[in-house]
Write a protein that holds these residues in place. Structure first.
Motif, short mmCIF file in Angstrom:
data_model
loop_
_atom_site.label_atom_id
_atom_site.label_comp_id
_atom_site.label_asym_id
_atom_site.label_seq_id
_atom_site.Cartn_x
_atom_site.Cartn_y
_atom_site.Cartn_z
N VAL A 46 20.39 11.40 -28.82
CA VAL A 46 20.39 10.03 -29.34
C VAL A 46 21.19 9.13 -28.40
CG1 VAL A 46 21.16 8.53 -31.24
CG2 VAL A 46 20.13 10.77 -31.73
N LEU A 47 20.65 7.94 -28.14
CA LEU A 47 21.36 6.93 -27.37
C LEU A 47 21.57 5.71 -28.25
CD1 LEU A 47 22.40 5.65 -24.65
CD2 LEU A 47 20.03 4.85 -24.32
N GLU A 48 22.82 5.23 -28.32
CA GLU A 48 23.07 3.95 -28.98
C GLU A 48 23.37 2.91 -27.92
OE1 GLU A 48 25.50 1.49 -32.35
OE2 GLU A 48 26.42 3.32 -31.60
N ILE A 49 22.61 1.83 -27.93
CA ILE A 49 22.80 0.72 -26.99
C ILE A 49 23.63 -0.36 -27.66
CG2 ILE A 49 21.61 -1.12 -25.75
CD1 ILE A 49 19.22 0.75 -25.45
N GLY A 50 24.70 -0.77 -27.01
CA GLY A 50 25.58 -1.77 -27.58
C GLY A 50 26.36 -1.20 -28.75
N THR A 51 27.13 -0.17 -28.49
CA THR A 51 27.73 0.61 -29.56
C THR A 51 28.85 -0.11 -30.32
OG1 THR A 51 28.59 2.82 -30.08
CG2 THR A 51 29.46 1.75 -28.10
N GLY A 52 29.50 -1.10 -29.71
CA GLY A 52 30.58 -1.79 -30.41
C GLY A 52 31.71 -0.82 -30.77
N SER A 53 32.00 -0.71 -32.04
CA SER A 53 33.06 0.18 -32.49
C SER A 53 32.67 1.65 -32.41
CB SER A 53 33.45 -0.14 -33.94
OG SER A 53 32.37 0.18 -34.81
N GLY A 54 31.38 1.92 -32.22
CA GLY A 54 30.91 3.31 -32.16
C GLY A 54 30.58 3.90 -33.52
N ALA A 55 30.59 3.09 -34.58
CA ALA A 55 30.39 3.63 -35.92
C ALA A 55 29.05 4.34 -36.07
CB ALA A 55 30.51 2.50 -36.95
N ALA A 76 35.05 -2.37 -26.34
CA ALA A 76 34.15 -1.62 -27.21
C ALA A 76 34.08 -0.15 -26.79
CB ALA A 76 32.75 -2.24 -27.17
N VAL A 77 34.00 0.10 -25.50
CA VAL A 77 33.96 1.49 -25.01
C VAL A 77 35.20 2.25 -25.47
CG1 VAL A 77 34.09 2.91 -22.93
CG2 VAL A 77 32.48 1.00 -23.04
#
Length: 227
Positions: A46-55, A76-77
């Motif tokens: 799975v890839l999340e683009i623009g993860t922000g807080s990573g939730a 964010a990183v």
């Protein structure tokens, strides 16, 4: 000073973030419910683009996926990495634009909550506003996700994307279908206008994006599958 938000699901810890990082809100929770509805995520890439807080990345890892995440913001990183450690989940988080850090790889699922708020400012936003402002029509990043998604997905791979009805649900569906993906709206919710949209109501009404008397924003989750 750091900020915290409630967890996306019962039994998980609260979400921690550095100032200026987008914390889980109604759109994140709606996308989280759509993610939890997916079957056979265990062992998936799975890839999340623009993860922000990573939730959401942490949620996918908790469901058994092998997760990578990206964001253009160093704050964010760092926040996403910290949340993965705090919740004892393995998530590879790298800084970069969209899927740039993952160039050349494909995934079983791509998840994203991109910036989608229409803005009177046409120039690229700075600071925390990068997490929501997306040009006059709200599609600066949404269009790019639609363009990049097919190359990121494996056969039968799935894109899950949340955005506002203000930036054109039918347009997103059409772009994804033209790219060869089977796209549909799988979740929808109406929420009261938040502070940002509230301040922009006169401009949004002048643009014809919000009608007189409207008090709620439509949020949708679009699922697009490679066939």
């Amino acid at each position: 000073m750091t900020t915290v938000a409630e967890p996306l699901r019962r039994g998980s810890g609260k979400v921690w973030a550095l100032p200026g990082v987008y914390l889980p809100q109604a759109d994140t929770r709606l996308l989280g419910r759509a993610l939890r509805a997916e079957e056979a995520l265990a062992g998936a890439d799975v890839l999340e683009i623009g993860t922000g807080s990573g939730a959401l990345a942490v949620l996918a890892a908790r469901m058994g996926a092998r997760v990578a995440a990206t964001d253009v913001s160093w704050r964010a990183v760092l926040s996403a990495r910290a949340n993965a450690v705090l919740q004892r989940q393995r998530v590879r988080v790298r800084r970069g634009d969209l899927a740039g850090p993952a160039r050349g790889r494909t995934y079983d699922m791509v998840v994203t909550n991109p910036p989608y708020v229409p803005s009177p400012q046409s120039r690229p936003p700075a600071g925390a506003a990068r997490a929501w402002d997306a040009g006059n029509d709200g599609r600066h990043v949404v269009d790019r996700v639609c363009s990049h998604a097919p190359a990121l997905l494996r056969p039968a791979g799935v894109l899950l994307m949340v955005h506002s009805g203000l930036c054109g649900v039918d347009l997103t569906l059409g772009q994804l279908e033209s790219a060869g993906l089977a796209a549909e709206v799988v979740a929808r919710e109406y929420v009261p206008f938040g502070p940002i949209l509230g301040r922009r109501l006169p401009w949004l009404r002048a643009q014809g994006l919000i009608g007189p008397g409207e008090e709620h924003e439509e949020l949708v989750v679009i699922r697009a599958a490679r066939t």
